[in-house]
Design an enzyme around this catalytic site. Sequence first.
Site, PDB file in Angstrom:
ATOM      1  N   GLY A 186      -6.820   1.760  18.229  1.00 28.42           N
ATOM      2  CA  GLY A 186      -5.671   1.652  17.334  1.00 28.42           C
ATOM      3  C   GLY A 186      -5.400   2.969  16.643  1.00 28.42           C
TER       4      GLY A 186
ATOM      5  N   LYS B  84       0.815  -1.220   0.000  1.00 29.90           N
ATOM      6  CA  LYS B  84       0.000   0.000   0.000  1.00 29.90           C
ATOM      7  C   LYS B  84       0.854   1.278   0.000  1.00 29.90           C
ATOM      8  CE  LYS B  84      -4.205  -2.038   1.812  1.00 29.90           C
ATOM      9  NZ  LYS B  84      -5.338  -1.923   2.715  1.00 29.90           N
TER      10      LYS B  84
HETATM   11  P1  ATR Z   1      -2.816  -1.252  10.349  1.00 26.29           P
HETATM   12  O1  ATR Z   1      -2.219  -0.703   9.105  1.00 26.29           O
HETATM   13  O2  ATR Z   1      -3.548  -2.558  10.167  1.00 26.29           O
HETATM   14  O3  ATR Z   1      -3.634  -0.251  11.086  1.00 26.29           O
HETATM   15  P2  ATR Z   1      -0.486  -0.844  11.985  1.00 26.29           P
HETATM   16  O4  ATR Z   1      -0.261   0.431  11.284  1.00 26.29           O
HETATM   17  O5  ATR Z   1       0.656  -1.774  12.204  1.00 26.29           O
HETATM   18  O6  ATR Z   1      -1.588  -1.718  11.253  1.00 26.29           O
HETATM   19  O7  ATR Z   1      -1.180  -0.515  13.395  1.00 26.29           O
HETATM   20  C1  ATR Z   1      -1.522  -1.500  14.283  1.00 26.29           C
HETATM   21  C2  ATR Z   1      -2.278  -0.874  15.459  1.00 26.29           C
HETATM   22  O8  ATR Z   1      -2.726  -1.921  16.324  1.00 26.29           O
HETATM   23  C3  ATR Z   1      -1.447   0.073  16.299  1.00 26.29           C
HETATM   24  O9  ATR Z   1      -2.258   1.114  16.754  1.00 26.29           O
HETATM   25  C4  ATR Z   1      -1.018  -0.844  17.473  1.00 26.29           C
HETATM   26  O10 ATR Z   1      -0.748  -0.147  18.681  1.00 26.29           O
HETATM   27  P3  ATR Z   1       0.689   0.572  18.911  1.00 26.29           P
HETATM   28  O11 ATR Z   1       0.685   1.815  18.062  1.00 26.29           O
HETATM   29  O12 ATR Z   1       0.727   0.887  20.347  1.00 26.29           O
HETATM   30  O13 ATR Z   1       1.725  -0.433  18.479  1.00 26.29           O
HETATM   31  C5  ATR Z   1      -2.266  -1.660  17.642  1.00 26.29           C
HETATM   32  N1  ATR Z   1      -2.044  -2.947  18.325  1.00 26.29           N
HETATM   33  C6  ATR Z   1      -1.443  -4.052  17.836  1.00 26.29           C
HETATM   34  N2  ATR Z   1      -1.475  -5.056  18.739  1.00 26.29           N
HETATM   35  C7  ATR Z   1      -2.130  -4.589  19.841  1.00 26.29           C
HETATM   36  C8  ATR Z   1      -2.496  -5.136  21.110  1.00 26.29           C
HETATM   37  N3  ATR Z   1      -2.199  -6.405  21.437  1.00 26.29           N
HETATM   38  N4  ATR Z   1      -3.157  -4.345  21.978  1.00 26.29           N
HETATM   39  C9  ATR Z   1      -3.470  -3.060  21.655  1.00 26.29           C
HETATM   40  N5  ATR Z   1      -3.159  -2.486  20.476  1.00 26.29           N
HETATM   41  C10 ATR Z   1      -2.487  -3.224  19.565  1.00 26.29           C
END
Ligand code: ATR
Length: 277
Positions: free
Chosen positions: A127, A66
Amino acid sequence: MTDRYAVIGNPIEQSKSPFIHMAFAQVTGQDIDYSKVLGPLGGFAAAVDTFRAAGGKGMNVTAPFKLDAFAYATDLAPSAKMAGAVNALKFEADRVYAENFDGVGLVRDVVHNLGCPLRGQRVLILGAGGATRGALLPFLAEQPSQLVVVNRTLSKAQELAQLAEQHQPGRVPVQGLGYDQLQGQQFDVVFNATSASLTAELPPLPASVFAPGALAYELAYGKGLTPFLKLAQQAGVTRLADGVGMLAEQAAEAFVWWRGVRPDTSAVIAQLTVPLI
Ligand code: ATR
């Protein structure tokens, strides 16, 4: 002549896009072919060049390309700029038009398919990654009474809240919070846009955030009752949804953009629905 489209990703075998677009083509009487392209890692531009040289008219773009698609485009729509990522391309002569339909597809699913208007509602999104970025402008366009972005890493939630404020100063109050700041707050619609569901993890969300009659929406598709949806169910929420409608609606947006005709999505959604058990 049959117009050619494709989805590019790596891996790509799992993609439902060919099924969805061919179903749309059938119901709308459009003469298209839609295939899967396995893009080599590091070889996105060359793979797209090849597809265009063979007469390809447009592509959907999925992980991990992307951002490559964002760089490849000549003309970025506001949705793509805001999301910082591209999920649909249209080729016209030497121009490459780029869109991101994930956010608008999500809102259309919630408002139109699930019959849950966001106007005047308290909206919480979990998120602060790409999925949330893409949803911000479409959410704000619906004029909720409040939009809260909550994230494990607080600074990222605050950055997104600031970005959203810049686009509509003072109209919809937008806040970036940490999970521990949610105590005592309730929301009418709660979206899980974290990647936690992909690893069956649960964000540290207090079960008290769900207002009576709330909708809990998991953006991930086809994972059944994820830990987030289970939490909502245990908190008494009866309106549970996953991202199958979002998947179909973002595809429908691309289809309209390419072909000028809007397909009905209900049959595709029914066929792709995985029960929430
Ligand atoms: P996407 O493009 O799918 O949104 P990303 O940009 O990698 O993926 O973002 C993943 C999101 O999920 C982030 O907000 C991440 O939180 P952090 O910014 O603190 O890393 C969140 N996330 C992933 N695993 C998590 C978990 N176990 N609990 C809470 N938030 C989580």
